[in-house]
Design an enzyme around this catalytic site. Sequence first.
Site, short mmCIF file in Angstrom:
data_model
loop_
_atom_site.label_atom_id
_atom_site.label_comp_id
_atom_site.label_asym_id
_atom_site.label_seq_id
_atom_site.Cartn_x
_atom_site.Cartn_y
_atom_site.Cartn_z
N CYS A 113 13.89 9.11 3.56
CA CYS A 113 12.83 8.20 3.57
C CYS A 113 12.48 7.21 2.46
O CYS A 113 12.57 7.80 1.40
CB CYS A 113 11.44 8.95 3.69
SG CYS A 113 9.82 8.29 3.94
N GLY A 164 11.24 11.12 7.07
CA GLY A 164 10.93 9.78 7.41
C GLY A 164 9.49 9.47 7.82
O GLY A 164 8.91 10.07 8.24
N GLU A 165 9.29 7.96 7.74
CA GLU A 165 7.91 7.52 8.11
C GLU A 165 7.85 6.90 9.52
O GLU A 165 8.70 5.80 9.79
CB GLU A 165 7.85 6.48 7.05
CG GLU A 165 6.35 5.50 7.66
CD GLU A 165 5.23 6.36 7.93
OE1 GLU A 165 5.01 7.36 7.16
OE2 GLU A 165 4.70 5.74 8.76
N SER A 196 2.87 11.63 12.53
CA SER A 196 2.28 11.75 11.23
C SER A 196 2.65 10.79 10.62
O SER A 196 3.87 10.24 10.54
CB SER A 196 2.73 12.98 10.70
OG SER A 196 2.05 13.10 9.18
N SER A 219 -1.64 11.08 6.69
CA SER A 219 -1.47 11.77 5.28
C SER A 219 -2.08 11.13 4.38
O SER A 219 -1.68 10.18 3.85
CB SER A 219 0.02 11.74 5.12
OG SER A 219 0.82 12.31 5.87
N ASN A 295 3.90 22.94 -0.60
CA ASN A 295 5.18 23.79 -0.46
C ASN A 295 6.20 23.41 -1.74
O ASN A 295 6.44 22.09 -1.78
CB ASN A 295 5.92 23.53 0.86
CG ASN A 295 6.77 24.78 1.34
OD1 ASN A 295 7.21 25.58 0.28
ND2 ASN A 295 6.94 24.92 2.38
N CYS A 338 9.73 19.58 4.56
CA CYS A 338 10.05 18.23 4.98
C CYS A 338 11.24 17.97 3.81
O CYS A 338 11.00 17.94 2.47
CB CYS A 338 9.05 17.23 4.90
SG CYS A 338 9.41 15.69 4.75
N1 SAH Z 1 6.29 10.44 6.69
C1 SAH Z 1 5.17 10.82 7.44
C2 SAH Z 1 5.57 12.11 8.32
C3 SAH Z 1 6.73 13.02 7.64
S1 SAH Z 1 6.06 14.17 6.33
C4 SAH Z 1 3.99 11.27 6.59
O1 SAH Z 1 4.23 11.22 5.38
O2 SAH Z 1 3.05 11.73 7.22
C5 SAH Z 1 5.02 15.24 7.21
C6 SAH Z 1 3.85 16.07 6.47
O3 SAH Z 1 4.45 16.70 5.38
C7 SAH Z 1 3.15 14.78 5.58
O4 SAH Z 1 1.73 15.17 5.65
C8 SAH Z 1 3.53 15.06 4.13
O5 SAH Z 1 2.60 14.79 3.20
C9 SAH Z 1 3.75 16.45 4.09
N2 SAH Z 1 4.60 17.17 2.85
C10 SAH Z 1 5.77 16.45 2.41
N3 SAH Z 1 6.20 17.32 1.31
C11 SAH Z 1 5.51 18.42 1.16
C12 SAH Z 1 5.33 19.51 0.51
N4 SAH Z 1 6.33 19.72 -0.43
N5 SAH Z 1 4.51 20.51 0.80
C13 SAH Z 1 3.49 20.23 1.95
N6 SAH Z 1 3.47 19.36 2.63
C14 SAH Z 1 4.32 18.11 2.60
FE1 SF4 Z 2 8.25 10.03 3.28
FE2 SF4 Z 2 6.35 11.20 4.56
FE3 SF4 Z 2 7.88 12.41 2.50
FE4 SF4 Z 2 6.09 10.42 2.04
S1 SF4 Z 2 5.58 12.43 2.76
S2 SF4 Z 2 8.40 10.68 1.39
S3 SF4 Z 2 6.16 8.96 3.56
S4 SF4 Z 2 8.69 11.70 4.60
#
Ligand code: SAH
Ligand code: SF4
Length: 351
Positions: A113, A164-165, A196, A219, A295, A338
């Site tokens: 991403c 990814g976004e 999301s 998010s 997480n 993720c």
């Molecule tokens: N890029 C999009 C979708 C993928 S991430 C977005 O950011 O919404 C999906 C979700 O997982 C998002 O809400 C993101 O903030 C969350 N996420 C990413 N890393 C995380 C972590 N370490 N602990 C908890 N949630 C996390």
């Molecule tokens: Fe990309 Fe979503 Fe992770 Fe942010 S939380 S880096 S937008 S996958």
Amino acid sequence: MRHWLEAGSGELAAFMAETEEPAWRAEQFRCWLHQKRTGDFAAMKNLPETLRLRLAEAGRLRVLDERDSRSSADGLTRKLLFAAPGEALVECVLIIEKRRSRRTACLSCMAGCPLGCRFCATGSGGFVRNLSGGEMVEQAYRLDALAHGTGKSGISHVVFMGMGEPLLNLDAVLAAIDRLADPDGLGLSGRRITLSTAGVPEGVARLAESGRNFRLALSLHAPDQKLREWLMPAACRWPLAEVMAAVDRFAAAASRDVTYEYCLIDGVNSSPAQAGKLARLLSGRRGKVNIIPLNPVPGNEFRPPPPASTHRFQATLKAAGIPCTVRMEKGSEIGAACGQLRAGAEAPVRE
Ligand code: SAH
Ligand code: SF4
């Protein structure tokens, strides 16, 4: 070479015409692709062998090569790591919720991403490339087979919450959503598909115009622009007021409530004052907050707050009349957040 899961009816019809096959062969092939979801041309017994060979020369049924799979101790969370063409590592997760009898496929729309959120393993691992719609559909079909393999039905819900976004790869994501919603395939209704987003306002506006009515999750992670920009550096291009206005327009156009995701990080965005500020931002808006205790990702300093702080945060929102749930991360012991499985594959010593 083409990916057959991506071919529309027009392309299949044109192929049959070119190969001088009757038009109805396209329908037979489509059934193998999207109803039986087979990964093997040889299994397509009602197609003549010559046609099967030509189909195999012209395209592939599978492009994702499985590199790793993990299962949580209770077997209810299963994570797959694939190599997509170009050695792009991609993750997807199957989450089985017995109580609600849901089988959710969590799909990736990119390998990596580009947005670089500080708390996210995908973001810190960098960006490789966008995935095609076919590569997303293939993840869903592979997880569907896995769900069937657990002895029950296939997947019932899809969330684009992997790597990814989605709004930065929107054409391919919309093509995948249309395919997943097609009654000739998984036939998932809009309320069973959630996208999301980190909140790209132009992308949210396009969603509102697209006339599709799946679910949207924003998010949010911070109640104000300053902290949001720090946690999600790409948000400096997207003023929070613009993001919220675009999301409001989507909610009105699709007649759907929005979920606001809030990843709770100890000492960063988890204080009662920040909960109060979040409540003020969301007051008058329909929808609910989904609190996700962070997480932890190896290599960064962020931690989830203790349970008492999480409950206090939730209680402050509820007292202000904002519906709010706490999502306990599923599968944290298998690195289900993720991007974590890819991070592990690229740096296996960093356990
Ligand atoms: N890029 C999009 C979708 C993928 S991430 C977005 O950011 O919404 C999906 C979700 O997982 C998002 O809400 C993101 O903030 C969350 N996420 C990413 N890393 C995380 C972590 N370490 N602990 C908890 N949630 C996390
Ligand atoms: Fe990309 Fe979503 Fe992770 Fe942010 S939380 S880096 S937008 S996958």
